[in-house]
Design a protein around this motif. Structure first.
Motif, PDB file in Angstrom:
ATOM      1  N   TYR A  90      36.334 113.197 -78.870  1.00 13.62           N
ATOM      2  CA  TYR A  90      35.516 112.107 -79.755  1.00 13.62           C
ATOM      3  C   TYR A  90      34.424 112.624 -80.342  1.00 13.62           C
ATOM      4  O   TYR A  90      33.692 113.605 -80.014  1.00 13.62           O
ATOM      5  N   CYS A  91      33.850 112.081 -81.471  1.00 16.29           N
ATOM      6  CA  CYS A  91      32.563 112.205 -82.252  1.00 16.29           C
ATOM      7  C   CYS A  91      31.883 110.739 -82.333  1.00 16.29           C
ATOM      8  O   CYS A  91      32.795 109.713 -82.040  1.00 16.29           O
ATOM      9  N   VAL A  92      30.881 110.672 -82.429  1.00 21.20           N
ATOM     10  CA  VAL A  92      30.140 109.474 -82.402  1.00 21.20           C
ATOM     11  C   VAL A  92      29.329 109.246 -83.634  1.00 21.20           C
ATOM     12  O   VAL A  92      28.533 110.300 -84.028  1.00 21.20           O
ATOM     13  N   ASP A 103      23.644 109.163 -88.854  1.00 23.08           N
ATOM     14  CA  ASP A 103      23.655 109.889 -87.921  1.00 23.08           C
ATOM     15  C   ASP A 103      24.995 110.177 -87.207  1.00 23.08           C
ATOM     16  O   ASP A 103      25.649 109.203 -87.300  1.00 23.08           O
ATOM     17  N   TYR A 104      25.191 111.321 -86.597  1.00 23.74           N
ATOM     18  CA  TYR A 104      26.292 111.571 -85.735  1.00 23.74           C
ATOM     19  C   TYR A 104      26.177 112.632 -84.646  1.00 23.74           C
ATOM     20  O   TYR A 104      25.039 113.341 -84.790  1.00 23.74           O
ATOM     21  N   ALA A 105      26.936 112.789 -83.730  1.00 24.06           N
ATOM     22  CA  ALA A 105      26.952 113.657 -82.425  1.00 24.06           C
ATOM     23  C   ALA A 105      28.577 114.148 -82.492  1.00 24.06           C
ATOM     24  O   ALA A 105      29.211 113.311 -82.520  1.00 24.06           O
ATOM     25  N   VAL A 106      28.455 115.488 -82.659  1.00 28.30           N
ATOM     26  CA  VAL A 106      29.991 116.185 -82.735  1.00 28.30           C
ATOM     27  C   VAL A 106      29.633 117.566 -82.044  1.00 28.30           C
ATOM     28  O   VAL A 106      28.664 118.199 -82.104  1.00 28.30           O
ATOM     29  N   ASP A 107      30.785 117.836 -81.419  1.00 22.95           N
ATOM     30  CA  ASP A 107      30.909 119.296 -81.094  1.00 22.95           C
ATOM     31  C   ASP A 107      30.737 120.294 -82.143  1.00 22.95           C
ATOM     32  O   ASP A 107      31.448 120.064 -83.178  1.00 22.95           O
ATOM     33  N   GLN A 108      30.106 121.395 -81.918  1.00 26.74           N
ATOM     34  CA  GLN A 108      29.787 122.296 -83.078  1.00 26.74           C
ATOM     35  C   GLN A 108      31.242 122.994 -83.412  1.00 26.74           C
ATOM     36  O   GLN A 108      31.281 122.936 -84.455  1.00 26.74           O
ATOM     37  N   THR A 161      41.578 107.225 -84.177  1.00 29.58           N
ATOM     38  CA  THR A 161      41.262 105.781 -83.515  1.00 29.58           C
ATOM     39  C   THR A 161      39.745 105.535 -83.634  1.00 29.58           C
ATOM     40  O   THR A 161      38.853 106.602 -83.361  1.00 29.58           O
ATOM     41  N   CYS A 162      39.430 104.328 -83.814  1.00 32.51           N
ATOM     42  CA  CYS A 162      38.017 104.133 -84.014  1.00 32.51           C
ATOM     43  C   CYS A 162      37.464 102.850 -83.415  1.00 32.51           C
ATOM     44  O   CYS A 162      38.131 101.849 -83.410  1.00 32.51           O
ATOM     45  N   ALA A 182      38.032 109.428 -82.601  1.00 28.52           N
ATOM     46  CA  ALA A 182      39.050 110.607 -82.161  1.00 28.52           C
ATOM     47  C   ALA A 182      39.826 110.921 -83.326  1.00 28.52           C
ATOM     48  O   ALA A 182      40.487 109.964 -83.886  1.00 28.52           O
ATOM     49  N   LEU A 183      40.336 112.204 -83.472  1.00 29.66           N
ATOM     50  CA  LEU A 183      41.244 112.618 -84.356  1.00 29.66           C
ATOM     51  C   LEU A 183      42.693 112.576 -84.043  1.00 29.66           C
ATOM     52  O   LEU A 183      43.675 112.476 -84.608  1.00 29.66           O
TER      53      LEU A 183
END
Length: 379
Positions: A90-92, A103-108, A161-162, A182-183
């Motif tokens: 997931y990203c936020v 703003d967001y938070a995601v793995d590089q 999915t959100c 999530a993708l």
């Protein structure tokens, strides 16, 4: 971005509007209403496979600047939520009241895939542009929701999915939406129940953070019905001005305490308490037991004293080794330490430090400015 066949998706949209789908789910009425608006009012194409509109850098910066107070109140809620859900892919994202991701938070290593799907800073998720989606549904209905895969109006997003939840101001106005997306995820909608609950809890934390910042000039009651949780996890926030009147209360307090619907109101009309006790210096160090006038029930609270504003200092630049800490909360001091440690570990390279912290580089710069963190080479 994976998506179902356009013709199949168009048929599903029409079938849900017509009520022809068996076991459509708990949110079927909300989805059907959104589908109708998307088709009839906005003339959107459910077969479209293009991503959302993304603002230019200049447009985004202008919006972020306007939302500075809201962004500051989020603290480290986005990266903390991301840590909880990142292993599941997931990203936020945090959107403002117009559906723009600020703003967001995601793995590089997943940033490119999420950007391709439109989950990126500056992406626009209003219903009139993208149809039915998590952010748009919350903006319209002001309630948390999971829009799962083919629940989305546009075929482009039927692989997503959100789970999204609203964030309100102290006066009850919607100021933003928190979303975890999530993708790829299991087909069953029930698989998203835990994520939805985590998003809702994090949205409440941001909401309460915004409340405390908005009323930092007031005394704030940090209250709970159980005395053991009053200090570690208060559920009710009540702001009291210097004249002893309650001027604001968070959602939980308004729902639980009779008489907070119409404010301001003298403290003595709500609690069996003289307002002078709240302003006693000892109150901020001890728990108070408060009896409600209307019901006779008891609350337990700690009093957070007002933060006195200090005059701006001219030509004085705080450094990481000698910070001005008296106006920072414990949470902000902890965040400041984490950022300095990450920057030091990466030799003050912001891109690598942002990846280590799980936040965007823009967020890192903004938090450094707010927390007066200055790189050694600029001192």
């Amino acid at each position: 971005m994976p998506y179902v066949r356009q013709t199949s998706h168009i048929d599903r949209v029409r079938d849900l509007i017509a009520g022809r789908i068996v076991n459509p789910g708990a949110d079927a009425a909300r989805l059907a209403s959104s589908y109708r608006r998307s088709l009839n009012d906005y003339r959107l194409d459910p077969a479209s496979t293009t991503g959302p509109r993304i603002l230019s850098g200049a447009e985004l910066r202008a919006i972020q600047q306007a939302e500075e107070g809201f962004l500051r109140s989020t603290g480290d809620c986005l990266p903390r939520l991301h840590v909880m859900v990142r292993e599941a892919g997931y990203c936020v994202i945090l959107a403002n009241a117009h559906g723009v991701t600020i703003d967001y938070a995601v793995d590089q290593d997943q940033r490119k895939q999420f950007r391709k799907a439109g989950l990126y800073l500056g992406s626009c998720w209003s219903e009139d542009e993208e149809g039915t989606c998590g952010v748009a549904s919350v903006l319209l209905d002001h309630e948390a929701i999971t829009v799962h895969k083919t629940d989305h109006f546009r075929a482009a997003f039927t692989g997503l999915t959100c789970s999204a939840a609203p964030i309100f101001s102290p006066h009850g106005d919607l100021i933003g939406v928190l979303d975890a997306s999530a993708l790829a995820s299991p087909d069953a909608r029930d698989s998203q129940r835990l994520v939805k609950q985590l998003v809702r809890q994090s949205a409440t934390l941001i909401e309460d953070g915004y409340f405390i910042k908005s009323y930092s000039h007031c005394s704030i009651l940090l209250a709970h019905r159980n005395r053991h949780f009053a200090e570690v996890q208060p559920e009710m926030l009540i702001a009291v001005d210097a004249q002893g009147s309650i001027v604001a209360a968070n959602r939980c307090a308004r729902q639980a305490i009779e008489g907070l619907a119409c404010l301001p109101r003298p403290v003595a009309e709500v609690f069996d308490l003289r307002p002078e006790r709240l302003f006693d210096a000892r109150a901020s160090h001890h728990l108070l037991s408060l009896r409600l006038v209307a019901s006779g029930a008891w609350l337990h609270a700690r009093v957070r004293a007002p933060i006195r504003s200090t005059p701006a200092r001219v030509s004085i630049r705080p450094t990481p080794t000698a910070p001005v800490t008296e106006n920072y909360s414990e949470q902000e001091l902890a965040e400041r330490t984490r950022i300095i440690n990450a920057m030091s570990a990466t030799k003050w390279r912001p891109l690598q430090a942002a990846a280590m912290l799980g936040i965007s580089r823009a967020t890192l710069y903004r938090r450094m400015k707010y927390l007066h963190i200055v790189p050694p080479h600029r001192q």
